[in-house]
Design a protein around this motif. Sequence first.
Motif, mmCIF file in Angstrom:
data_model
loop_
_atom_site.group_PDB
_atom_site.id
_atom_site.type_symbol
_atom_site.label_atom_id
_atom_site.label_comp_id
_atom_site.label_asym_id
_atom_site.label_seq_id
_atom_site.Cartn_x
_atom_site.Cartn_y
_atom_site.Cartn_z
ATOM 1 N N GLU A 1 -3.005 35.579 -58.210
ATOM 2 C CA GLU A 1 -1.929 35.115 -57.036
ATOM 3 C C GLU A 1 -2.845 35.497 -55.717
ATOM 4 O O GLU A 1 -2.330 35.098 -54.867
ATOM 5 C CB GLU A 1 -0.970 36.368 -57.123
ATOM 6 C CG GLU A 1 -1.625 37.836 -57.293
ATOM 7 C CD GLU A 1 -0.471 39.014 -57.373
ATOM 8 O OE1 GLU A 1 0.668 38.689 -57.315
ATOM 9 O OE2 GLU A 1 -0.783 39.779 -57.883
ATOM 10 N N ARG A 2 -4.146 35.773 -55.841
ATOM 11 C CA ARG A 2 -4.901 35.977 -54.572
ATOM 12 C C ARG A 2 -4.916 34.809 -53.822
ATOM 13 O O ARG A 2 -4.899 34.573 -52.614
ATOM 14 C CB ARG A 2 -5.984 36.871 -54.906
ATOM 15 C CG ARG A 2 -5.827 37.874 -55.255
ATOM 16 C CD ARG A 2 -7.354 38.702 -56.009
ATOM 17 N NE ARG A 2 -7.890 37.980 -56.997
ATOM 18 C CZ ARG A 2 -8.983 38.087 -57.232
ATOM 19 N NH1 ARG A 2 -9.866 39.146 -56.818
ATOM 20 N NH2 ARG A 2 -9.679 37.391 -58.425
ATOM 21 N N PRO A 3 -5.479 33.562 -54.492
ATOM 22 C CA PRO A 3 -5.574 32.261 -53.651
ATOM 23 C C PRO A 3 -4.482 31.924 -52.986
ATOM 24 O O PRO A 3 -4.636 31.514 -51.909
ATOM 25 C CB PRO A 3 -6.015 31.459 -54.763
ATOM 26 C CG PRO A 3 -6.412 32.259 -55.877
ATOM 27 C CD PRO A 3 -5.859 33.512 -55.943
ATOM 28 N N ARG A 4 -3.279 32.006 -53.437
ATOM 29 C CA ARG A 4 -1.966 31.724 -52.714
ATOM 30 C C ARG A 4 -1.728 32.458 -51.785
ATOM 31 O O ARG A 4 -1.495 31.908 -50.466
ATOM 32 C CB ARG A 4 -0.805 31.602 -53.688
ATOM 33 C CG ARG A 4 0.556 31.329 -52.949
ATOM 34 C CD ARG A 4 1.695 31.440 -53.697
ATOM 35 N NE ARG A 4 1.596 30.433 -54.747
ATOM 36 C CZ ARG A 4 2.766 30.210 -55.713
ATOM 37 N NH1 ARG A 4 3.822 31.020 -55.695
ATOM 38 N NH2 ARG A 4 2.625 29.253 -56.630
ATOM 39 N N PHE A 5 -1.800 34.085 -51.615
ATOM 40 C CA PHE A 5 -1.911 34.923 -50.437
ATOM 41 C C PHE A 5 -2.983 34.074 -49.447
ATOM 42 O O PHE A 5 -2.308 34.125 -48.210
ATOM 43 C CB PHE A 5 -1.969 36.284 -50.997
ATOM 44 C CG PHE A 5 -2.288 37.195 -50.026
ATOM 45 C CD1 PHE A 5 -1.018 37.836 -49.440
ATOM 46 C CD2 PHE A 5 -3.474 37.486 -49.276
ATOM 47 C CE1 PHE A 5 -0.915 38.546 -48.244
ATOM 48 C CE2 PHE A 5 -3.321 38.381 -48.216
ATOM 49 C CZ PHE A 5 -2.178 38.998 -47.623
ATOM 50 N N LEU A 6 -4.165 34.163 -49.748
ATOM 51 C CA LEU A 6 -5.139 33.797 -48.742
ATOM 52 C C LEU A 6 -4.854 32.353 -48.104
ATOM 53 O O LEU A 6 -4.941 32.393 -46.802
ATOM 54 C CB LEU A 6 -6.425 33.564 -49.376
ATOM 55 C CG LEU A 6 -7.056 35.158 -49.672
ATOM 56 C CD1 LEU A 6 -8.317 35.035 -50.694
ATOM 57 C CD2 LEU A 6 -7.324 36.197 -48.381
ATOM 58 N N ALA A 7 -4.257 31.479 -48.788
ATOM 59 C CA ALA A 7 -4.011 30.306 -48.263
ATOM 60 C C ALA A 7 -2.841 30.306 -47.450
ATOM 61 O O ALA A 7 -2.987 29.806 -46.236
ATOM 62 C CB ALA A 7 -3.625 29.229 -49.465
ATOM 63 N N GLU A 8 -1.886 31.082 -47.695
ATOM 64 C CA GLU A 8 -0.585 31.238 -46.758
ATOM 65 C C GLU A 8 -0.884 31.978 -45.714
ATOM 66 O O GLU A 8 -0.302 31.941 -44.533
ATOM 67 C CB GLU A 8 0.526 31.881 -47.512
ATOM 68 C CG GLU A 8 1.298 30.860 -48.697
ATOM 69 C CD GLU A 8 2.195 31.671 -49.493
ATOM 70 O OE1 GLU A 8 2.308 32.951 -49.530
ATOM 71 O OE2 GLU A 8 2.941 31.073 -50.510
ATOM 72 N N ALA A 9 -2.030 32.975 -45.594
ATOM 73 C CA ALA A 9 -2.290 33.591 -44.399
ATOM 74 C C ALA A 9 -3.195 33.172 -43.613
ATOM 75 O O ALA A 9 -3.671 33.691 -42.683
ATOM 76 C CB ALA A 9 -2.817 35.140 -44.923
ATOM 77 N N GLY A 10 -3.979 32.007 -44.144
ATOM 78 C CA GLY A 10 -4.623 30.975 -43.282
ATOM 79 C C GLY A 10 -6.179 31.737 -43.250
ATOM 80 O O GLY A 10 -6.776 31.378 -42.282
ATOM 81 N N VAL A 11 -6.278 32.479 -44.332
ATOM 82 C CA VAL A 11 -7.821 33.081 -44.290
ATOM 83 C C VAL A 11 -8.907 32.206 -45.201
ATOM 84 O O VAL A 11 -8.372 31.978 -46.391
ATOM 85 C CB VAL A 11 -7.795 34.650 -45.043
ATOM 86 C CG1 VAL A 11 -8.993 35.170 -45.168
ATOM 87 C CG2 VAL A 11 -6.819 35.536 -44.247
ATOM 88 N N PRO A 12 -9.974 31.712 -44.669
ATOM 89 C CA PRO A 12 -10.849 30.846 -45.566
ATOM 90 C C PRO A 12 -11.334 31.660 -46.637
ATOM 91 O O PRO A 12 -11.502 33.029 -46.647
ATOM 92 C CB PRO A 12 -12.039 30.700 -44.438
ATOM 93 C CG PRO A 12 -11.356 30.672 -43.366
ATOM 94 C CD PRO A 12 -10.348 31.921 -43.196
ATOM 95 N N PHE A 13 -11.366 30.923 -47.597
ATOM 96 C CA PHE A 13 -11.858 31.645 -48.826
ATOM 97 C C PHE A 13 -12.583 30.673 -49.873
ATOM 98 O O PHE A 13 -12.304 29.616 -49.616
ATOM 99 C CB PHE A 13 -10.795 32.462 -49.537
ATOM 100 C CG PHE A 13 -9.774 31.677 -50.363
ATOM 101 C CD1 PHE A 13 -9.704 31.426 -51.746
ATOM 102 C CD2 PHE A 13 -8.713 31.018 -49.617
ATOM 103 C CE1 PHE A 13 -8.882 30.583 -52.344
ATOM 104 C CE2 PHE A 13 -7.733 30.502 -49.999
ATOM 105 C CZ PHE A 13 -7.892 29.902 -51.708
ATOM 106 N N ALA A 14 -13.147 31.337 -50.995
ATOM 107 C CA ALA A 14 -13.922 30.439 -51.869
ATOM 108 C C ALA A 14 -13.719 31.454 -53.309
ATOM 109 O O ALA A 14 -13.555 32.425 -53.149
ATOM 110 C CB ALA A 14 -15.226 30.016 -51.593
#
Length: 341
Positions: free
Chosen positions: A130-143
């Motif tokens: 569930e973490r990728p969805r949270f980061l995408a919705e929060a607009g936080v860059p991630f890999a």
Amino acid sequence: MTSLRDVAERARVAVSTASAALNGTRPVAAATRRRVERAAAELGYRPNLLARGLQSKRTRILALLFPAPRSGFGLTEMQFATGAAEAASELGYHLLLSPESAGPIEELRHITGLGLVDGVLLMEVGLDDERPRFLAEAGVPFAMIGRTREPGTIDYADIDFAATARDALAHVAGLGHRKLALFNLAEDGHPARYGPAVRAGEEFARAAQDRGLAYVAGFRPGSAEEGGKAFEDLLDAHPDVTALAVMDDRAAVGVITAVARRGLRIPEDLTLLLVLSSARVAEMFHPRLTTLEPPSTELGRLGARMLIDRLQGDGPPRQRLVPCRLVVGDSSAPPREGGGS
């Protein structure tokens, strides 16, 4: 504490010039930049990352979210982190390791809410994480180091489990073994639907079928005691198994003990392989175990570089699969004549 003004005075430049030379906020003549850098080194100056962040809107700090395994961080796990830290440092970033002591989303909400990190690198990724969805919705860059079931356009670096399983089965079959068992990772030691456990199980089964080898799965020991019991149960149900791949170092300790308890020997009576363990870990066993060594450092470096590339520009998604490396030890041998099914 040495200040930026001290550095500027020593280098005989304006404070704004010293700041630009050290932070790269505007071009500075090469000779001036070298003079400022030399002054900073001589004075032991360390830039204030928070102050820099207020000016540039960037802190150059990355968070590595790495849920601690049940057994804690071992050598193999830390190679991922050190690889990521080295790559980040080379590109002028700092890496913050967070073991996710709280719930994963609460941990993310806390870290990103502080405004201290530019981006997040996720590890121990579940298929339905569930973490990728949270980061995408929060607009936080991630890999990600690892990948979800359907990663889409997310940047990731992961183990090529299909190639790894093929190499393992080619090794076993090449020695003449006809039946292999896999002891997968314990279910309670990792996130639900943990990607490496699921993919390893699927790919080992597929590779065994392609090679025409009999295959036994369903065992998931997570400790030495559980590993010993699993081996006893395996041999009682499948006495013709002559090769065993184990994905947990501690379980392998229990297997070796149980093999001796049965009056058997490695590799004469059982070829034993470690999966996802470093060669340095395999060397600690007696005999020295054959291992499928994960590209831990390479994946850590790739993940950090992907995240930094994402921070510096959009571009197409970068997605890489890297196989484990087969390191043959003293635990591999052909089966006894007449052994196997």
